[in-house]
Structure formats: structure tokens, C-alpha cells
Motif scaffolding. Structure first.
Motif, mmCIF file in Angstrom:
data_model
loop_
_atom_site.group_PDB
_atom_site.id
_atom_site.type_symbol
_atom_site.label_atom_id
_atom_site.label_comp_id
_atom_site.label_asym_id
_atom_site.label_seq_id
_atom_site.Cartn_x
_atom_site.Cartn_y
_atom_site.Cartn_z
ATOM 1 N N TRP A 1 41.484 15.323 77.496
ATOM 2 C CA TRP A 1 40.280 16.107 77.797
ATOM 3 C C TRP A 1 39.167 15.923 76.763
ATOM 4 O O TRP A 1 37.985 15.931 77.095
ATOM 5 C CB TRP A 1 40.633 17.596 77.925
ATOM 6 N N ASN A 2 39.542 15.730 75.490
ATOM 7 C CA ASN A 2 38.527 15.643 74.433
ATOM 8 C C ASN A 2 38.364 14.236 73.878
ATOM 9 O O ASN A 2 37.903 14.053 72.754
ATOM 10 C CB ASN A 2 38.849 16.621 73.307
ATOM 11 N N ARG B 1 38.132 17.198 82.616
ATOM 12 C CA ARG B 1 37.784 16.542 81.344
ATOM 13 C C ARG B 1 36.778 17.418 80.609
ATOM 14 O O ARG B 1 36.087 18.236 81.207
ATOM 15 C CB ARG B 1 37.146 15.174 81.611
ATOM 16 N N THR C 1 45.278 12.239 84.126
ATOM 17 C CA THR C 1 43.897 12.430 83.678
ATOM 18 C C THR C 1 43.780 12.096 82.192
ATOM 19 O O THR C 1 44.611 12.530 81.389
ATOM 20 C CB THR C 1 43.452 13.886 83.920
ATOM 21 N N ARG D 1 36.992 19.929 78.762
ATOM 22 C CA ARG D 1 37.441 21.269 78.428
ATOM 23 C C ARG D 1 38.964 21.254 78.413
ATOM 24 O O ARG D 1 39.580 20.446 79.104
ATOM 25 C CB ARG D 1 36.954 22.311 79.448
ATOM 26 N N LYS D 2 39.598 22.159 77.664
ATOM 27 C CA LYS D 2 41.054 22.207 77.673
ATOM 28 C C LYS D 2 41.522 22.433 79.102
ATOM 29 O O LYS D 2 41.122 23.413 79.740
ATOM 30 C CB LYS D 2 41.566 23.323 76.759
ATOM 31 N N PRO D 3 42.341 21.528 79.638
ATOM 32 C CA PRO D 3 42.648 21.557 81.069
ATOM 33 C C PRO D 3 43.697 22.611 81.429
ATOM 34 O O PRO D 3 44.860 22.310 81.675
ATOM 35 C CB PRO D 3 43.146 20.140 81.340
#
Length: 570
Positions: free
Chosen positions: A335-336, A301, A332, A303-305
């Protein structure tokens, strides 16, 4: 006489119930296969991750640490342990001690004062990224009752893993221009991950094959074996160097009960965000179909995964152990989705009976987090100062009044209020410094962490900040720029959680409060390893005239080395 005798009896009773737990550790590099790909890991007594320490509150921990690294210094920080009366044992190179030189042994000796889920890790260079970490679990003191009720427990240490070695990463970050190390190749659960295969390949449209393991494979996941209709405590600690993580167990609710070694008001959730440096305990009840197994997923999470989630399996002992779950693992969260992240943080309240914060502060710092340049080198700065820890540990310079050990002038306590946090800095350059913030003993200090845009447009990152030597109250979070005289009215003074690590969200602020009741010198820094490497930290000193004896062995470098030689050989 009667009261004196009662005090003596109490001290003797405590001494009789507490134990001394002593360990001999040797740290050296070895080849390992953390994610099924060979690489160098930093091991303790041949083990990666390092051995788990189990102790009771009140016990004394003694660790004889020998450095068998050929070319590197070494320290270990006992993350979450307040080091009351033993600031020299905190394990922060350049702050509380000298790095242990190759071939030398240093002894840590400290008391663990309260129960909780903690961990330890390297605090010299970026050795945490190399795998120098392990778990530190403190249970209730003998004769004391654990308030949580459960049938068994598991301990999960979460980390991220790069295939590039750490010394090369440090060089990348210190280059001009900076060479960014990129996202981790793998997420590890207890030092195990899978880079070139997947436990859920049958549900994925990617080309990774299904994982198959031999019993001896170091990257084979550790399954959690559970019985139906039981409650288990899962202790979580994040030693990641970069990644923020999300933890979920397929089909099962999690009840969050502990954060950073402090009990909290329990609440139920489907998943849990955990930032570098944080620890949690969750309770999980095995109330699902006992003929099935279930995925445990740890995804990235914040950050761009580019790193795939780590997976293992919750194995009901009533189901075949080799049977994989019949449906895809938990997904998940985006992320953003920072609103989701903040909402989780805002659900955390102190447990009933926890200490309350003082109602008013005596001193306040407003610390602006920025990304800047120094002569073309990329740095992180606090109030326009990028920290460069000196060659003589602060604790030694202060203890022996060595005025040339560092800059005794305080860094700025706030920043210009016309600073535009929403855009890249107008003035990109910053400066290095090694000044510290000095506080009187036993005063209340507020710290406002203020986030801002980085060097490129539309870029503001999560920064998990960790304070050594203390727990602090998290008073609140806010959007945009902190407004003195206004935003204090939003503080939670009724039941704020006690933490030692807290998230600072993009373009926002986080307010915390602590009391300077632990004489010593304490690091306060972003727990993201590359950010600290590039200067993202400050140092607090408090109760300077109350600092007790510091072992000479902790200070055998820099100016203190010469001072001690002259003192011992007049």
C-alpha cells in the motif's frame, strides 16, 4: 460569399450528424445490498449505480433531473466534460449552480465535444459516497475513425462503500474533535462487492466463507465473458470517496491507451494504479489457457488496506462459467510503495499528435496542502485557507456583479518558503475563506501542488486533484519542496499527458499547466470526498466578460434569487 457558404454547409453538416440525447431522471434513496449487506443507496430511476450514458462526440446531452430526496439538495457533476459554453451545467453546488431543492426539477443541457471515458456523480455534500454516480461514455463522432482496434469492450466503475450512512459520516467529519470515518467496508465493481464472503476463500487463511449467489442477488459479481484470442477494451473509472485502487487481471497484460478521456502513448503493464476521479482505458488480449477462468482484482493502495480487494472473474466462454480460477488472485502491491506508484504515473505520455503545452506560463500558483484546525475542528487548507463555499453560487455573483456574494480578494498565490513540509505544522490553526483566483481570458497558468505533513508526525497522504472545465498538461512530479527557478528544468514539455485529475504524492509536488480558454467559474479540489468536505479546494474564474447566458433556474438561491426576483418584477 464562397467561404461564407462553406462555413454554413459545415455547420449544417455537423448539426445533421450530431444527436440530442434526452433523459428524465429521478433521484431518491432506496434499500440495496451493494456488498451483500443491506444499506441505503442513492438511486437514479431505481438503479444503482445510475444509468450509463452513451453518446457520440458532438452530441447534446439533456438531463431533466428531479430531486425526490426528502431533506437534501442535489446536483450532478459531469466529470471530465469541459462544458464549453455551458459553465452553469457543470454541476458544482455553490460554484456553478444552486442545489436542486427537494421536489424540484433542473435541466442540464450540454455538448460533449470529444470522445473519452468519463463518469458523473453527485457534487453536493458527500452524495458520491451514497452511490450517486454512473458512467458517461463518449465515442468518436459519426464518420470519424476510432484509433483503437478491439473486438469488444467492458465498462467498470470502481467505488468504495461504507455501512455507515452518509449524513452520519458528514457529522463525524464535522464534529469537534473529528470522528474519523475509517476505511471503507467494501470495494465495489459496478456497484457490486462482497463483505461477508470471498470469491477466493479457498486460497485465504481468513475465516470468510466462499461466496454463493442466487441470480437475483444484487451483490453477485458481474463476470466479464470473453472469447479466446480476442482483444477487449476495458474502460475504468474511479468514483471512490477515499481509496486509491490497483486493478489487475490474473495472468494477463494490460496495455494502457487512454487517460481521463485523452489518448496516450500505449504501454504494457501487469496492473494499473487508479486514483479517485481518474479514468483509463486498457486493452486486454485473451491469450491464456482457454479452459480456465481468471480473477480480476481491485485492491486498495495509498492507505493501510483494511478493506479487502474486490474480486470478479474473467470468464473464457470455452471454460465452465461456474468454474472458479485454479490459483490465487493477483496480490495488490504494498500500500505504501509510493515509488512504484510514481513510476506508473511517469510512464504516461501523450499520444503522438496531441496538443503541446505553451512553452511559458503567464501566471503561477504554488498551492500548499495542509491539515489544520479551526476552533478545534479538523480542516484541510490551501495556502492556509480552508474553503467554505458561499450560499450564492460564484457564477451568479460574478455574472450579476453581486459584490457581497463572496470575498473578491484573491487567496494567497504561494506560501512562506521557510515552511517545513516534513513535519506537522508549527502553527496548527488556519482560517476559512471563500475568495477565488481570477485570471484573464486565454492566458497560460501553472499550478504547483505542494504536499506536506499532516497534523500528526510521519503522515502525508496522496491527494488526487481534479479540475473542472479543463484538461491540463501534467508537466512533472518531484520530491520534497518545489524549488522555483530550478525544478522547472525537469518539466516534460515535449509530450506531457493531458489529464483532468492528477495525483499529488506524499511529501512531494506535482506541476500542471492549463490555458484559461473556457469562460466560467471552475472548481479545483482534492477528489477525496472527506477532504473536500473539510475545505480542500480552490476556485478559478476566467474570461468573466465572456460568460454567456446563465439560466435563471440555476441561480434560484442566495443573493441571485433576490436579484432575479427584482429584475423580473420591477
Amino acid at each position: 460569399m464562397g467561404m461564407w457558404w462553406m462555413v454554413v454547409v459545415a455547420i449544417l453538416a455537423h448539426t445533421a450528424s450530431a444527436a440530442v440525447r434526452e433523459y428524465d431522471w429521478v433521484v431518491e434513496y432506496k434499500f440495496g445490498w451493494p456488498d451483500c449487506k443491506e444499506g441505503m443507496v442513492m438511486a437514479i430511476n431505481g438503479h444503482f449505480p445510475g444509468p450509463t450514458i452513451h453518446a457520440l462526440a458532438g452530441d447534446t446531452i439533456v438531463v431533466h433531473l428531479t430531486n425526490k430526496l426528502d431533506t437534501e439538495g442535489l446536483v450532478i457533476h459531469w466529470h471530465g466534460i469541459r462544458q464549453l459554453g455551458s459553465p452553469w451545467a457543470d454541476g458544482a453546488a455553490g460554484v456553478t449552480q444552486c442545489a436542486i431543492s427537494p421536489g424540484e426539477t433542473f435541466t442540464y443541457n450540454f455538448t460533449v465535444d470529444k470522445p473519452g471515458t468519463h463518469f458523473y456523480h453527485g457534487h453536493y455534500g458527500m452524495q458520491r459516497s451514497a452511490g450517486l454516480y454512473g458512467s458517461l461514455i463518449i465515442n468518436a463522432a459519426k464518420g470519424k475513425k476510432e484509433p483503437l482496434r478491439y473486438d469488444g469492450e467492458f465498462n467498470l466503475l470502481l467505488s468504495d462503500w461504507w455501512h455507515e450512512d452518509v449524513l452520519s459520516q458528514e457529522l463525524d467529519l464535522s464534529s469537534r474533535p473529528m470522528r474519523w470515518i475509517g476505511e471503507a467496508q467494501s470495494i465495489l465493481i459496478n456497484g457490486r462487492g462482497q463483505f461477508d464472503c470471498s470469491l477466493a476463500a479457498q486460497f485465504s487463511n481468513k475465516t470468510l466463507p466462499i461466496c454463493t449467489f442466487k441470480d437475483s442477488d444484487q451483490c453477485a459479481p458481474q463476470r466479464l465473458h470473453v472469447e479466446p484470442h480476442k482483444t477487449y477494451r476495458i474502460r475504468l473509472a474511479s468514483s471512490t470517496a477515499l481509496a486509491s485502487l490497483n486493478f489487475a487481471v490474473q495472468g494477463h497484460k494490460l496495455v494502457v491507451v487512454e487517460a481521463d478521456g485523452n489518448y496516450i502513448t500505449p504501454f504494457a503493464t501487469n496492473d494499473i494504479d487508479i486514483y479517485s476521479g481518474e479514468t483509463y482505458s486498457v486493452l486486454l488480449t485473451t491469450n491464456q489457457d482457454p479452459s480456465q477462468n481468471y480473477y480480476i482484482s481491485v485492491g486498495v493502495r495509498g492507505r493501510k488496506p483494511n478493506t479487502p480487494p474486490a474480486l470478479t472473474v474473467l470468464h473464457y466462454v470455452t471454460a465452465p462459467s461456474s468454474q472458479l480460477p485454479s490459483s490465487p488472485p493477483p496480490e495488490t502491491p504494498r500500500w505504501n510503495d509510493f515509488d512504484r506508484s510514481k513510476n506508473f504515473s511517469k510512464k504516461i505520455f501523450a499520444a503522438m499528435g496531441s496538443p503541446s503545452p505553451p512553452e511559458k506560463f503567464k501566471e503561477r500558483l504554488i498551492l500548499l496542502n495542509t491539515q489544520n484546525l479551526i476552533d478545534g475542528f479538523t480542516k484541510w487548507a490551501i495556502n492556509n485557507v480552508s474553503l467554505a463555499v458561499p450560499g450564492t453560487p460564484y457564477l451568479g455573483s460574478i455574472k450579476y456583479n453581486l459584490r457581497s456574494g463572496f470575498n473578491w480578494n484573491s487567496p494567497p498565490k504561494d506560501y512562506p518558503m521557510d515552511y517545513d513540509i516534513m513535519n506537522p505544522p508549527r502553527y496548527r490553526n488556519t482560517k476559512q475563506g471563500n475568495g477565488i483566483y481570477v485570471f484573464p481570458f486565454n492566458v497560460t497558468v501553472d499550478v504547483i501542488l505542494q504536499n506536506a505533513n499532516g497534523l500528526t508526525a510521519n503522515a502525508s497522504e496522496i491527494h488526487p486533484w481534479h479540475l473542472h472545465g479543463h484538461d491540463f498538461w501534467v508537466l512533472g512530479y518531484g520530491e520534497g519542496k518545489f524549488k522555483p527557478g530550478v525544478d522547472e528544468k525537469t518539466y516534460n514539455l515535449k509530450n506531457p499527458p493531458l489529464r483532468n485529475t492528477v495525483a499529488l504524492y506524499p511529501y512531494g509536488w506535482t506541476a500542471l499547466r492549463f490555458v484559461t480558454d473556457n469562460p466560467g467559474v471552475w472548481f479545483f479540489h482534492c477528489h477525496i470526498e472527506p477532504h473536500l468536505h473539510m475545505g480542500m479546494g480552490v476556485v478559478f474564474a476566467e474570461g468573466l466578460n465572456r460568460i454567456g447566458k446563465v439560466p435563471d433556474e440555476a441561480l434560484g438561491c442566495g443573493l441571485t434569487k433576490q436579484f432575479l426576483m427584482n429584475r423580473n418584477n420591477p
